[in-house]
Write a protein that holds these residues in place. Structure first.
Motif, short mmCIF file in Angstrom:
data_model
loop_
_atom_site.label_atom_id
_atom_site.label_comp_id
_atom_site.label_asym_id
_atom_site.label_seq_id
_atom_site.Cartn_x
_atom_site.Cartn_y
_atom_site.Cartn_z
N ALA A 74 0.68 -1.28 -0.20
CA ALA A 74 -0.06 0.40 0.02
C ALA A 74 0.83 1.43 -0.01
O ALA A 74 0.39 2.41 -0.35
CB ALA A 74 -0.69 0.19 1.60
N GLU A 75 1.85 0.73 0.49
CA GLU A 75 2.80 2.13 0.85
C GLU A 75 3.11 2.98 -0.29
O GLU A 75 4.03 1.98 -1.54
CB GLU A 75 4.12 2.39 1.40
CG GLU A 75 5.28 3.24 1.83
CD GLU A 75 5.74 2.86 2.60
OE1 GLU A 75 6.11 2.26 3.63
OE2 GLU A 75 7.44 2.28 1.72
N THR A 76 3.48 4.19 -1.24
CA THR A 76 3.84 4.87 -2.53
C THR A 76 4.97 5.64 -1.78
O THR A 76 5.20 6.35 -1.37
CB THR A 76 2.80 5.58 -2.84
OG1 THR A 76 1.88 4.54 -3.20
CG2 THR A 76 3.12 5.89 -4.70
N ARG A 77 5.94 5.60 -3.09
CA ARG A 77 7.93 6.05 -2.45
C ARG A 77 7.53 6.39 -3.44
O ARG A 77 7.21 6.08 -5.11
CB ARG A 77 8.41 5.11 -2.07
CG ARG A 77 8.29 4.22 -1.24
CD ARG A 77 10.15 2.94 -0.52
NE ARG A 77 9.84 2.98 1.25
CZ ARG A 77 10.18 4.03 1.99
NH1 ARG A 77 10.99 4.85 1.83
NH2 ARG A 77 9.78 3.26 2.86
N ILE A 78 8.19 8.01 -3.50
CA ILE A 78 8.17 8.95 -4.86
C ILE A 78 9.46 9.35 -4.71
O ILE A 78 9.75 10.02 -3.40
CB ILE A 78 6.93 10.04 -4.34
CG1 ILE A 78 6.08 9.00 -4.94
CG2 ILE A 78 8.05 11.17 -5.71
CD1 ILE A 78 5.14 8.47 -6.52
N THR A 79 10.10 9.92 -5.59
CA THR A 79 11.68 10.52 -5.47
C THR A 79 10.78 12.10 -5.48
O THR A 79 10.92 12.38 -6.90
CB THR A 79 12.66 9.97 -6.27
OG1 THR A 79 13.07 8.87 -5.74
CG2 THR A 79 13.81 10.82 -6.10
N TYR A 80 11.04 13.32 -5.23
CA TYR A 80 11.07 14.27 -5.41
C TYR A 80 12.06 15.20 -5.53
O TYR A 80 13.09 15.30 -4.39
CB TYR A 80 10.21 15.26 -4.19
CG TYR A 80 9.10 16.75 -4.71
CD1 TYR A 80 8.27 16.59 -5.36
CD2 TYR A 80 10.00 17.21 -4.76
CE1 TYR A 80 7.11 17.92 -5.27
CE2 TYR A 80 9.68 18.85 -4.89
CZ TYR A 80 8.04 18.83 -5.18
OH TYR A 80 7.50 20.07 -5.35
N LYS A 81 12.69 16.15 -6.62
CA LYS A 81 13.75 17.28 -7.10
C LYS A 81 13.29 18.21 -7.87
O LYS A 81 12.89 18.14 -8.64
CB LYS A 81 14.54 16.06 -8.71
CG LYS A 81 15.73 16.27 -8.46
CD LYS A 81 16.22 15.48 -9.60
CE LYS A 81 18.21 15.84 -9.99
NZ LYS A 81 18.41 15.24 -8.38
N ARG A 132 14.44 8.71 -15.72
CA ARG A 132 13.33 8.56 -14.99
C ARG A 132 12.47 7.23 -14.82
O ARG A 132 11.60 7.45 -16.16
CB ARG A 132 12.96 9.11 -13.56
CG ARG A 132 14.21 10.41 -13.93
CD ARG A 132 14.94 9.07 -11.72
NE ARG A 132 15.47 10.06 -11.55
CZ ARG A 132 15.97 10.54 -10.35
NH1 ARG A 132 15.45 10.30 -9.70
NH2 ARG A 132 17.31 11.48 -9.62
N GLY A 133 11.57 6.54 -14.03
CA GLY A 133 10.11 6.17 -14.11
C GLY A 133 9.23 6.90 -13.52
O GLY A 133 9.14 7.95 -13.27
N GLY A 134 8.30 5.76 -12.95
CA GLY A 134 6.72 6.36 -12.44
C GLY A 134 6.65 6.97 -11.08
O GLY A 134 6.12 7.37 -10.55
N ASP A 135 7.83 6.95 -10.41
CA ASP A 135 7.81 7.60 -9.05
C ASP A 135 8.66 9.10 -9.23
O ASP A 135 8.58 9.24 -8.04
CB ASP A 135 9.13 6.89 -8.80
CG ASP A 135 10.44 6.33 -8.96
OD1 ASP A 135 10.77 6.72 -9.74
OD2 ASP A 135 11.22 5.81 -7.81
N TYR A 136 8.50 9.27 -10.26
CA TYR A 136 9.70 10.32 -10.55
C TYR A 136 8.64 12.07 -10.30
O TYR A 136 7.82 12.44 -11.52
CB TYR A 136 10.40 10.22 -11.51
CG TYR A 136 11.92 12.05 -12.07
CD1 TYR A 136 12.40 12.27 -10.73
CD2 TYR A 136 12.00 12.14 -12.56
CE1 TYR A 136 13.08 13.38 -10.89
CE2 TYR A 136 12.92 13.15 -13.23
CZ TYR A 136 13.26 13.95 -12.06
OH TYR A 136 13.75 14.65 -12.82
N VAL A 137 8.88 12.57 -9.40
CA VAL A 137 8.71 13.50 -9.66
C VAL A 137 9.46 15.62 -9.35
O VAL A 137 10.28 15.31 -8.32
CB VAL A 137 7.35 14.50 -8.58
CG1 VAL A 137 7.01 15.20 -8.49
CG2 VAL A 137 6.68 13.23 -7.97
N PHE A 138 9.09 16.44 -10.08
CA PHE A 138 10.37 17.34 -10.08
C PHE A 138 9.20 18.51 -10.49
O PHE A 138 8.32 18.53 -10.71
CB PHE A 138 10.85 17.26 -11.70
CG PHE A 138 10.74 17.37 -12.96
CD1 PHE A 138 11.18 18.05 -13.36
CD2 PHE A 138 9.90 16.35 -13.15
CE1 PHE A 138 10.29 18.53 -14.96
CE2 PHE A 138 9.30 16.36 -14.43
CZ PHE A 138 9.58 17.38 -15.55
#
Length: 319
Positions: free
Chosen positions: A24-31, A78-84
């Motif tokens: 259930a946990e969603t991990r996101i990388t925020y650059k 980057r993949g689908g967990d990438y926010v910038f």
């Protein structure tokens, strides 16, 4: 054997619950930006807000960046967990293979999609109240600090040239971090800074020295080719009227590699937590749904689902 069997079943149930929680946990990388910048601080606030608003189901890891161009370039790998974060204009340039993206194009750039706006880079032309400066013409012959190498410094120099003041203003060669002290000591008559409003250095200057932030006319704004922005009266100490200035919109983006549900949850949680973030940092209070009009490209379908539910209109071009 029965007791042993029960223990096995109980252990399996605990493992299953743990696995379910992990799934259930969603991990996101925020650059975002350099660690010393206000935009890095905003990224940290967003990470905390996502965790709080999702009950721990969205975990955001903040990465330092050297700038918006780097953020866009990294979408290629980057993949689908990438926010910038980046200004919309850079996405447009990347997708067109222009300026700093010339010869560096990628099909991945066409997959960039917006999620939500964050505080804009806002131009402030700050002058001492006792310097007798009421408009840009009044800057002639004055000592003004514009800093070095930053967006605000480049933009400030551009405006002085556009408004016929190039060579007529004494530019003081001091780092922007020293602007408030230099203003207090009378070493300069004013300074130029760009950042989200209310800007901490302008708050300090207004409270300690007394300052005026110059407004631009509609014609001047048109010359700059930037986005018009109004800083409401009362934002800074002694500010009795609205300040009309320019801004560079900044938006949080991802790509089509992110699934719709994740984009929806990120967008929903952001807007639901924005008021709480504004209680800690006033720059969030300058963000509202009206800033969506600054998004010139497409919005992620998952984010669009939230805006539809919230009754926030999007343009056909944004879908």
């Amino acid at each position: 054997m029965t007791q042993f069997f029960r223990a096995l079943v109980a252990g399996a149930m605990v493992a299953a619950i743990g696995a379910g929680s992990a799934m259930a946990e969603t991990r996101i990388t925020y650059k975002s930006a350099k660690t010393a910048s206000s935009y890095y601080q905003m990224a940290v606030q967003i990470a905390e807000a996502m965790k709080q608003g999702s009950g721990g189901e969205i975990i955001v890891t903040v990465e330092e960046s050297q700038g918006s161009v780097q953020n866009v370039m990294e979408t290629r790998a980057r993949g689908g967990d990438y926010v910038f974060t980046t200004p919309p204009v850079l996405v447009k340039l990347a997708q067109g293979g222009k300026a700093m993206f010339e010869g560096k194009g990628s099909p991945k750039f066409d997959e960039i999609r917006a999620l939500f706006p964050i505080p804009s880079l806002t131009m402030h032309f700050v002058v001492r109240d006792d310097a007798g400066i009421e408009d840009f013409a009044g800057l002639e012959g004055k000592k003004i600090l514009i800093g070095k190498g930053s967006f605000g410094a480049r933009e400030g120099a551009k405006y002085l040239e556009l408004f016929g003041l190039e060579g007529k203003v004494e530019l003081v060669d001091v780092e922007l971090s020293n602007a408030v002290a230099a203003l207090k000591n009378g070493q300069i008559d004013g300074f130029v800074t760009a950042g989200s409003f209310p800007a901490p250095n302008v708050i300090e200057a207004a409270a300690s020295t007394g300052v005026t932030v110059l407004s631009l006319s509609d014609d001047q704004i048109a010359e700059t080719k930037r986005t018009r922005l109004v800083i409401p009266a009362g934002t800074y100490a002694g500010q009795e009227a609205d300040i009309v200035t320019t801004s560079l919109p900044v938006v949080a983006y991802t790509t089509t590699a992110m699934d719709d549900e994740t984009a929806y949850q990120l967008t929903r949680t952001y807007w639901e937590q924005k008021a709480a973030m504004g209680e800690d940092s006033a720059w969030w209070n300058g963000v509202d749904a009206g800033l969506l009009q600054n998004i010139t490209g497409k919005i992620h379908p998952g984010a669009a689902r939230y805006y539809d539910e919230a009754g926030i209109a999007l343009t056909d071009a944004q879908r």
